[in-house]
Enzyme design. Sequence first.
Site, PDB file in Angstrom:
ATOM      1  N   GLY A   7      13.462  61.257  60.855  1.00 25.17           N
ATOM      2  CA  GLY A   7      14.776  61.534  61.437  1.00 25.17           C
ATOM      3  C   GLY A   7      15.772  61.634  60.294  1.00 25.17           C
ATOM      4  N   GLY A   9      18.692  63.084  59.952  1.00 22.49           N
ATOM      5  CA  GLY A   9      20.030  63.537  60.343  1.00 22.49           C
ATOM      6  C   GLY A   9      21.057  62.889  59.432  1.00 22.49           C
ATOM      7  N   MET A  11      22.304  59.624  59.089  1.00 22.08           N
ATOM      8  CA  MET A  11      21.924  58.393  58.377  1.00 22.08           C
ATOM      9  C   MET A  11      20.644  58.573  57.567  1.00 22.08           C
ATOM     10  SD  MET A  11      23.916  55.899  58.358  1.00 22.08           S
ATOM     11  CE  MET A  11      23.094  54.357  58.168  1.00 22.08           C
ATOM     12  N   GLY A  12      19.686  59.315  58.105  1.00 19.87           N
ATOM     13  CA  GLY A  12      18.433  59.556  57.384  1.00 19.87           C
ATOM     14  C   GLY A  12      18.697  60.291  56.071  1.00 19.87           C
ATOM     15  N   ALA A 132      27.419  57.610  58.169  1.00 20.93           N
ATOM     16  CA  ALA A 132      27.172  58.945  57.628  1.00 20.93           C
ATOM     17  C   ALA A 132      27.470  59.965  58.713  1.00 20.93           C
ATOM     18  CB  ALA A 132      25.710  59.083  57.187  1.00 20.93           C
ATOM     19  N   LYS A 188      25.312  43.474  67.081  1.00 24.72           N
ATOM     20  CA  LYS A 188      25.780  44.846  66.900  1.00 24.72           C
ATOM     21  C   LYS A 188      25.723  45.600  68.237  1.00 24.72           C
ATOM     22  CE  LYS A 188      25.883  48.684  63.761  1.00 24.72           C
ATOM     23  NZ  LYS A 188      25.180  49.673  62.977  1.00 24.72           N
ATOM     24  N   ASN A 196      31.783  51.525  72.336  1.00 29.64           N
ATOM     25  CA  ASN A 196      31.261  52.894  72.450  1.00 29.64           C
ATOM     26  C   ASN A 196      31.502  53.468  73.844  1.00 29.64           C
ATOM     27  OD1 ASN A 196      29.782  54.320  70.229  1.00 29.64           O
ATOM     28  ND2 ASN A 196      28.821  52.341  70.013  1.00 29.64           N
TER      29      ASN A 196
HETATM   30  P1  NAD Z   1      21.417  62.124  63.944  1.00 24.84           P
HETATM   31  O1  NAD Z   1      21.372  62.751  65.279  1.00 24.84           O
HETATM   32  O2  NAD Z   1      22.370  62.651  62.922  1.00 24.84           O
HETATM   33  O3  NAD Z   1      19.968  62.132  63.289  1.00 24.84           O
HETATM   34  C1  NAD Z   1      18.773  62.048  64.013  1.00 24.84           C
HETATM   35  C2  NAD Z   1      17.863  63.153  63.478  1.00 24.84           C
HETATM   36  O4  NAD Z   1      16.563  62.973  64.021  1.00 24.84           O
HETATM   37  C3  NAD Z   1      18.330  64.553  63.861  1.00 24.84           C
HETATM   38  O5  NAD Z   1      18.516  65.323  62.692  1.00 24.84           O
HETATM   39  C4  NAD Z   1      17.177  65.098  64.715  1.00 24.84           C
HETATM   40  O6  NAD Z   1      16.930  66.484  64.486  1.00 24.84           O
HETATM   41  C5  NAD Z   1      16.014  64.259  64.260  1.00 24.84           C
HETATM   42  N1  NAD Z   1      14.976  64.109  65.288  1.00 24.84           N
HETATM   43  C6  NAD Z   1      15.116  63.560  66.496  1.00 24.84           C
HETATM   44  N2  NAD Z   1      13.937  63.550  67.171  1.00 24.84           N
HETATM   45  C7  NAD Z   1      13.039  64.098  66.344  1.00 24.84           C
HETATM   46  C8  NAD Z   1      11.638  64.338  66.452  1.00 24.84           C
HETATM   47  N3  NAD Z   1      10.925  64.000  67.533  1.00 24.84           N
HETATM   48  N4  NAD Z   1      11.035  64.932  65.425  1.00 24.84           N
HETATM   49  C9  NAD Z   1      11.734  65.260  64.319  1.00 24.84           C
HETATM   50  N5  NAD Z   1      13.037  65.044  64.152  1.00 24.84           N
HETATM   51  C10 NAD Z   1      13.687  64.460  65.143  1.00 24.84           C
HETATM   52  O7  NAD Z   1      21.699  60.563  64.193  1.00 24.84           O
HETATM   53  P2  NAD Z   1      22.315  59.492  63.177  1.00 24.84           P
HETATM   54  O8  NAD Z   1      23.787  59.468  63.318  1.00 24.84           O
HETATM   55  O9  NAD Z   1      21.698  59.676  61.841  1.00 24.84           O
HETATM   56  O10 NAD Z   1      21.776  58.139  63.852  1.00 24.84           O
HETATM   57  C11 NAD Z   1      20.435  57.691  63.721  1.00 24.84           C
HETATM   58  C12 NAD Z   1      20.387  56.230  64.161  1.00 24.84           C
HETATM   59  O11 NAD Z   1      21.189  55.441  63.262  1.00 24.84           O
HETATM   60  C13 NAD Z   1      20.984  55.975  65.553  1.00 24.84           C
HETATM   61  O12 NAD Z   1      20.294  54.928  66.198  1.00 24.84           O
HETATM   62  C14 NAD Z   1      22.411  55.544  65.249  1.00 24.84           C
HETATM   63  O13 NAD Z   1      22.993  54.763  66.296  1.00 24.84           O
HETATM   64  C15 NAD Z   1      22.187  54.734  63.986  1.00 24.84           C
HETATM   65  N6  NAD Z   1      23.365  54.607  63.117  1.00 24.84           N
HETATM   66  C16 NAD Z   1      24.100  55.700  62.778  1.00 24.84           C
HETATM   67  C17 NAD Z   1      25.202  55.551  61.949  1.00 24.84           C
HETATM   68  C18 NAD Z   1      26.036  56.747  61.506  1.00 24.84           C
HETATM   69  O14 NAD Z   1      27.089  56.537  60.882  1.00 24.84           O
HETATM   70  N7  NAD Z   1      25.635  57.973  61.750  1.00 24.84           N
HETATM   71  C19 NAD Z   1      25.542  54.280  61.456  1.00 24.84           C
HETATM   72  C20 NAD Z   1      24.738  53.195  61.799  1.00 24.84           C
HETATM   73  C21 NAD Z   1      23.650  53.363  62.623  1.00 24.84           C
END
Ligand code: NAD
Length: 313
Positions: A7, A9, A11-12, A132, A188, A196
């Site tokens: 994943g 996206g 955060m990844g 992120a 959290k 939220n």
């Molecule tokens: P995001 O939607 O930006 O990223 C998730 C990624 O996973 C997407 O790019 C999507 O294409 C990919 N994905 C989903 N299912 C898939 C699959 N089956 N195969 C391949 N790819 C797949 O989400 P995010 O904002 O990065 O959040 C991820 C987690 O981190 C969530 O649980 C969120 O609550 C948590 N989080 C996010 C933040 C933030 O600031 N963004 C901060 C703390 C925690």
Amino acid sequence: MKIAIAGAGAMGSRIGLMLHQTGNEVILIDRWPDHIKAIRENGLIGEFEDHEVVAHLPIYSPEEIVEDHANVDLVVALTKSMQLEAMFQDIQPIIGKETFVFCLLNGLGHEETLSKFVPRENIIFGTTTWTAGLSGPGHAKLVGSGSIEMENLEPKGKAFTLEVLEVFQNAGLNPIYSNNVRYSIWKKACINGTLNGLCTILDCNIADFGSMSVARGIIETIVGEFAAVASAEGIDLDQEQVIQAIEATYDVKTQGLHFPSMYQDLIRNHRKTEIDYINGAVWQKGKMYQISTPYCAFLTQLIHGKEELLNAK
Ligand code: NAD
């Protein structure tokens, strides 16, 4: 360390990029075609406050992940909650006997999901205050700083968890070894389970929510529901401490002017939310333990109603 980001996206991308910058062998796994194309053509672009970084990281869709990448040392799980199970079904080929999984998702119930795919002694859980965003395919907006709490689910996993901690430390991710990560996950979840959903339904930022005369009563009730269910799972939440942490976010000098991530996902981008893994999880677990959670049930249904009205995907 050989690390797969499941994943990649917002955060990844952040975690993958920072681990790559300190010499780890990082691969990204994601299924968003435009993101994959952009990263293959131009690299992953990290837009930090004062500089930009371009990282040429390999990225694959889950279907492309085959035995070539077998037995990575660590998979960092960073899908949205509702995507976790599908991701782990698809990436089985890279999970060997020795592979650990580090779950950094928000929300509840991921222990049950991951235990279907990985032995519990190979699972690490965490929470993070890093944030992120994505400004477009291949472009991650990486402002601010943060930290990560982490703990192995079973005592046998501690030695490797400490190795992961060192790798994250070297990458500047500010990890801390937690002695009770489940408590932090629930705490959290309470913050997310109030701000939220409520800011999303009320269409307001955090400071405006906090300024309402009814705010205190609503959060006390919701935190009370979380605490009752957490207690049935052996976690003794300090409700006053959790309420103080929620109220600390109302300050306009810190997070007050922000709209929570669920607001941004649903209202701005018409994306489905993680509500089933926050208030919805408390509602469902509550049914199992015969604990009544009417506010969590109502909020979950309101958010699902809004998802339908906005045709969220
Ligand atoms: P995001 O939607 O930006 O990223 C998730 C990624 O996973 C997407 O790019 C999507 O294409 C990919 N994905 C989903 N299912 C898939 C699959 N089956 N195969 C391949 N790819 C797949 O989400 P995010 O904002 O990065 O959040 C991820 C987690 O981190 C969530 O649980 C969120 O609550 C948590 N989080 C996010 C933040 C933030 O600031 N963004 C901060 C703390 C925690």
